[in-house]
Write a protein that holds these residues in place. Sequence first.
Motif, PDB file in Angstrom:
ATOM      1  N   THR A  40       0.877  -1.725   0.165  1.00 38.76           N
ATOM      2  CA  THR A  40      -0.197  -0.142   0.197  1.00 38.76           C
ATOM      3  C   THR A  40       1.025   1.203   0.236  1.00 38.76           C
ATOM      4  OG1 THR A  40      -1.709   1.443   1.106  1.00 38.76           O
ATOM      5  CG2 THR A  40       0.121   0.389   2.069  1.00 38.76           C
ATOM      6  N   ARG A  41       0.050   2.527  -1.072  1.00 37.12           N
ATOM      7  CA  ARG A  41       1.296   3.312  -0.357  1.00 37.12           C
ATOM      8  C   ARG A  41       0.432   4.297   0.373  1.00 37.12           C
ATOM      9  NH1 ARG A  41       1.259   3.976  -7.170  1.00 37.12           N
ATOM     10  NH2 ARG A  41       2.823   2.115  -7.518  1.00 37.12           N
ATOM     11  N   GLN A  42      -0.506   4.801   0.869  1.00 35.74           N
ATOM     12  CA  GLN A  42      -0.700   4.769   2.583  1.00 35.74           C
ATOM     13  C   GLN A  42      -0.230   4.726   3.822  1.00 35.74           C
ATOM     14  OE1 GLN A  42      -4.585   5.621   2.341  1.00 35.74           O
ATOM     15  NE2 GLN A  42      -4.683   6.094   0.178  1.00 35.74           N
ATOM     16  N   LEU A  43       0.682   5.137   4.157  1.00 33.19           N
ATOM     17  CA  LEU A  43       1.274   4.420   5.176  1.00 33.19           C
ATOM     18  C   LEU A  43       0.926   4.690   7.031  1.00 33.19           C
ATOM     19  CD1 LEU A  43       4.243   7.585   5.676  1.00 33.19           C
ATOM     20  CD2 LEU A  43       4.402   4.971   4.759  1.00 33.19           C
ATOM     21  N   VAL A  44      -0.771   5.377   6.982  1.00 33.49           N
ATOM     22  CA  VAL A  44      -1.398   4.742   8.396  1.00 33.49           C
ATOM     23  C   VAL A  44      -2.222   3.001   6.992  1.00 33.49           C
ATOM     24  CG1 VAL A  44      -3.269   5.480   9.473  1.00 33.49           C
ATOM     25  CG2 VAL A  44      -1.808   7.059   8.401  1.00 33.49           C
ATOM     26  N   HIS A  45      -2.710   3.122   6.552  1.00 32.15           N
ATOM     27  CA  HIS A  45      -3.005   2.358   5.635  1.00 32.15           C
ATOM     28  C   HIS A  45      -2.541   0.455   6.185  1.00 32.15           C
ATOM     29  CE1 HIS A  45      -6.626   4.036   3.481  1.00 32.15           C
ATOM     30  NE2 HIS A  45      -6.505   4.064   4.677  1.00 32.15           N
ATOM     31  N   ALA A  46      -1.033   0.858   5.409  1.00 29.83           N
ATOM     32  CA  ALA A  46      -0.104   0.268   6.240  1.00 29.83           C
ATOM     33  C   ALA A  46       0.198  -0.474   7.859  1.00 29.83           C
ATOM     34  CB  ALA A  46       1.358   0.560   5.474  1.00 29.83           C
ATOM     35  N   ALA A  47       0.300   0.479   8.272  1.00 31.84           N
ATOM     36  CA  ALA A  47      -0.141   0.390  10.034  1.00 31.84           C
ATOM     37  C   ALA A  47      -1.119   0.156  10.388  1.00 31.84           C
ATOM     38  CB  ALA A  47       0.198   1.324  10.677  1.00 31.84           C
ATOM     39  N   LEU A  48      -2.778  -0.341  10.208  1.00 28.12           N
ATOM     40  CA  LEU A  48      -3.009  -0.656   9.913  1.00 28.12           C
ATOM     41  C   LEU A  48      -3.522  -1.713   9.654  1.00 28.12           C
ATOM     42  CD1 LEU A  48      -5.555   1.777  10.037  1.00 28.12           C
ATOM     43  CD2 LEU A  48      -5.065   1.509  11.978  1.00 28.12           C
ATOM     44  N   TRP A  49      -2.812  -2.412   8.857  1.00 30.37           N
ATOM     45  CA  TRP A  49      -2.574  -3.779   7.851  1.00 30.37           C
ATOM     46  C   TRP A  49      -2.602  -4.753   8.682  1.00 30.37           C
ATOM     47  CZ3 TRP A  49      -6.176  -6.488   5.702  1.00 30.37           C
ATOM     48  CH2 TRP A  49      -7.347  -5.650   4.560  1.00 30.37           C
ATOM     49  N   LEU A  50      -0.951  -3.536   9.265  1.00 31.80           N
ATOM     50  CA  LEU A  50      -0.023  -4.156   9.763  1.00 31.80           C
ATOM     51  C   LEU A  50      -0.370  -5.159  11.470  1.00 31.80           C
ATOM     52  CD1 LEU A  50       2.969  -5.463  10.598  1.00 31.80           C
ATOM     53  CD2 LEU A  50       3.115  -3.268  11.352  1.00 31.80           C
ATOM     54  N   VAL A  51      -1.673  -4.370  12.223  1.00 35.25           N
ATOM     55  CA  VAL A  51      -2.694  -5.033  13.058  1.00 35.25           C
ATOM     56  C   VAL A  51      -3.174  -5.995  12.457  1.00 35.25           C
ATOM     57  CG1 VAL A  51      -4.126  -4.133  14.659  1.00 35.25           C
ATOM     58  CG2 VAL A  51      -2.698  -2.801  14.176  1.00 35.25           C
ATOM     59  N   VAL A  52      -3.739  -5.810  12.033  1.00 34.72           N
ATOM     60  CA  VAL A  52      -4.847  -7.665  11.247  1.00 34.72           C
ATOM     61  C   VAL A  52      -2.991  -8.294  10.927  1.00 34.72           C
ATOM     62  CG1 VAL A  52      -5.286  -8.086   9.110  1.00 34.72           C
ATOM     63  CG2 VAL A  52      -6.046  -6.199   9.651  1.00 34.72           C
ATOM     64  N   ALA A  53      -2.325  -8.859   9.773  1.00 33.49           N
ATOM     65  CA  ALA A  53      -1.115  -9.379  10.080  1.00 33.49           C
ATOM     66  C   ALA A  53      -0.411  -9.923  11.355  1.00 33.49           C
ATOM     67  CB  ALA A  53       0.547  -9.033   9.065  1.00 33.49           C
ATOM     68  N   LEU A  54      -0.259  -8.892  12.120  1.00 32.96           N
ATOM     69  CA  LEU A  54       0.529  -9.777  13.332  1.00 32.96           C
ATOM     70  C   LEU A  54      -0.932 -10.331  14.264  1.00 32.96           C
ATOM     71  CD1 LEU A  54       2.204  -6.464  14.606  1.00 32.96           C
ATOM     72  CD2 LEU A  54       2.959  -8.455  13.563  1.00 32.96           C
ATOM     73  N   GLY A  55      -2.195  -9.720  14.921  1.00 32.42           N
ATOM     74  CA  GLY A  55      -3.376 -10.142  14.969  1.00 32.42           C
ATOM     75  C   GLY A  55      -3.281 -11.988  13.846  1.00 32.42           C
ATOM     76  N   GLY A  56      -3.346 -11.585  13.215  1.00 35.28           N
ATOM     77  CA  GLY A  56      -3.387 -13.087  12.720  1.00 35.28           C
ATOM     78  C   GLY A  56      -2.377 -14.409  13.466  1.00 35.28           C
ATOM     79  N   LEU A  57      -0.946 -14.052  13.340  1.00 37.75           N
ATOM     80  CA  LEU A  57      -0.122 -14.131  13.746  1.00 37.75           C
ATOM     81  C   LEU A  57      -0.108 -14.901  15.566  1.00 37.75           C
ATOM     82  CD1 LEU A  57       3.049 -12.821  12.467  1.00 37.75           C
ATOM     83  CD2 LEU A  57       2.130 -15.053  12.226  1.00 37.75           C
ATOM     84  N   ALA A  58      -1.005 -13.799  15.912  1.00 38.28           N
ATOM     85  CA  ALA A  58      -1.407 -14.636  17.672  1.00 38.28           C
ATOM     86  C   ALA A  58      -2.521 -15.478  17.313  1.00 38.28           C
ATOM     87  CB  ALA A  58      -2.292 -13.421  18.525  1.00 38.28           C
ATOM     88  N   VAL A  59      -3.964 -15.248  16.613  1.00 31.96           N
ATOM     89  CA  VAL A  59      -4.156 -16.397  16.302  1.00 31.96           C
ATOM     90  C   VAL A  59      -3.575 -17.655  15.607  1.00 31.96           C
ATOM     91  CG1 VAL A  59      -6.530 -17.362  15.043  1.00 31.96           C
ATOM     92  CG2 VAL A  59      -5.897 -14.504  15.795  1.00 31.96           C
ATOM     93  N   GLU A  60      -2.707 -17.847  14.758  1.00 30.13           N
ATOM     94  CA  GLU A  60      -1.814 -19.430  15.006  1.00 30.13           C
ATOM     95  C   GLU A  60      -1.978 -19.521  16.020  1.00 30.13           C
ATOM     96  OE1 GLU A  60      -2.337 -20.419  12.414  1.00 30.13           O
ATOM     97  OE2 GLU A  60      -1.820 -19.332  10.309  1.00 30.13           O
ATOM     98  N   TYR A  61      -0.932 -18.764  16.891  1.00 24.21           N
ATOM     99  CA  TYR A  61      -0.289 -19.534  18.260  1.00 24.21           C
ATOM    100  C   TYR A  61      -1.304 -19.862  19.465  1.00 24.21           C
ATOM    101  CZ  TYR A  61       3.783 -16.414  16.692  1.00 24.21           C
ATOM    102  OH  TYR A  61       5.225 -16.227  16.522  1.00 24.21           O
ATOM    103  N   LEU A  62      -2.399 -19.093  19.194  1.00 25.54           N
ATOM    104  CA  LEU A  62      -3.531 -19.758  19.908  1.00 25.54           C
ATOM    105  C   LEU A  62      -3.892 -20.873  19.333  1.00 25.54           C
ATOM    106  CD1 LEU A  62      -5.938 -16.881  20.931  1.00 25.54           C
ATOM    107  CD2 LEU A  62      -4.329 -18.224  22.696  1.00 25.54           C
ATOM    108  N   LEU A  63      -4.079 -21.397  18.126  1.00 23.33           N
ATOM    109  CA  LEU A  63      -4.112 -22.791  17.265  1.00 23.33           C
ATOM    110  C   LEU A  63      -2.435 -23.308  16.941  1.00 23.33           C
ATOM    111  CD1 LEU A  63      -6.096 -21.288  14.113  1.00 23.33           C
ATOM    112  CD2 LEU A  63      -6.965 -22.202  16.045  1.00 23.33           C
ATOM    113  N   LEU A  64      -2.049 -23.082  17.731  1.00 22.79           N
ATOM    114  CA  LEU A  64      -0.827 -24.424  17.978  1.00 22.79           C
ATOM    115  C   LEU A  64      -1.196 -24.636  19.201  1.00 22.79           C
ATOM    116  CD1 LEU A  64       1.827 -22.742  15.536  1.00 22.79           C
ATOM    117  CD2 LEU A  64       0.737 -24.932  14.829  1.00 22.79           C
ATOM    118  N   THR A  65      -1.270 -23.792  20.607  1.00 28.47           N
ATOM    119  CA  THR A  65      -1.917 -23.668  21.543  1.00 28.47           C
ATOM    120  C   THR A  65      -0.199 -23.288  22.670  1.00 28.47           C
ATOM    121  OG1 THR A  65      -0.608 -26.438  21.671  1.00 28.47           O
ATOM    122  CG2 THR A  65      -2.938 -26.238  21.473  1.00 28.47           C
ATOM    123  N   ALA A  66      -0.062 -22.285  21.860  1.00 29.82           N
ATOM    124  CA  ALA A  66       1.223 -21.572  23.215  1.00 29.82           C
ATOM    125  C   ALA A  66       0.359 -20.264  23.551  1.00 29.82           C
ATOM    126  CB  ALA A  66       2.157 -21.180  21.691  1.00 29.82           C
TER     127      ALA A  66
END
Length: 184
Positions: A40-66
């Motif tokens: 993305t070319r919008q810096l604030v949108h990039a930061a918000l999509w980063l929240v989604v990506a990092l939140g997805g990683l947290a869900v993956e850790y939960l699914l791995l029982t960590a």
Amino acid sequence: MLAAQAAAEAPGFLSPSGVEIAFLLVGLVTLGAAVVTVTTRQLVHAALWLVVALGGLAVEYLLLTAEFIAWVQVLIYVGSVVVLLLFGLMLTKAPIGRSPDADSGNRPVALGVALAAAVALVWVVVDAFRTTWIDLDGAVQGSTEVTGATLFKHWVLPFEALSVLLLAALVGAIVLSRKKEQAR
């Protein structure tokens, strides 16, 4: 006869469980959010999509029982790093909309380097862990006990260095925003 019956009852590669399907779907959403973050070319949108990506990683850790690692991911990365990034963008008065200078025009080269790095990373990880066995009788990997022992035994210095680096970035953003106001 017993071996054939046990094989028929056990789930195989082509019959994934619900957790495996959820892991795959969350992984695809996380990958998509990560791609949008860097394209993305919008810096604030990039930061918000980063929240989604990092939140997805947290869900993956939960699914791995960590669970401990998942909550650390949410508290440290989603809660602190992204907020610090947004504060830095706001304090330095970065453009909110599209930024023409945010794209250098080197996307094909960047894509080639990213693919080469991904192939090298997969090769190194597969080569490093090819003969590694997991001790199923010991403490559960990803549990609070094992993670805390590893963190405070081997990773204290990098953890503290990262916190000092983030603090320096925040102080630098404040200094940069103050100098522009005093020049007026």
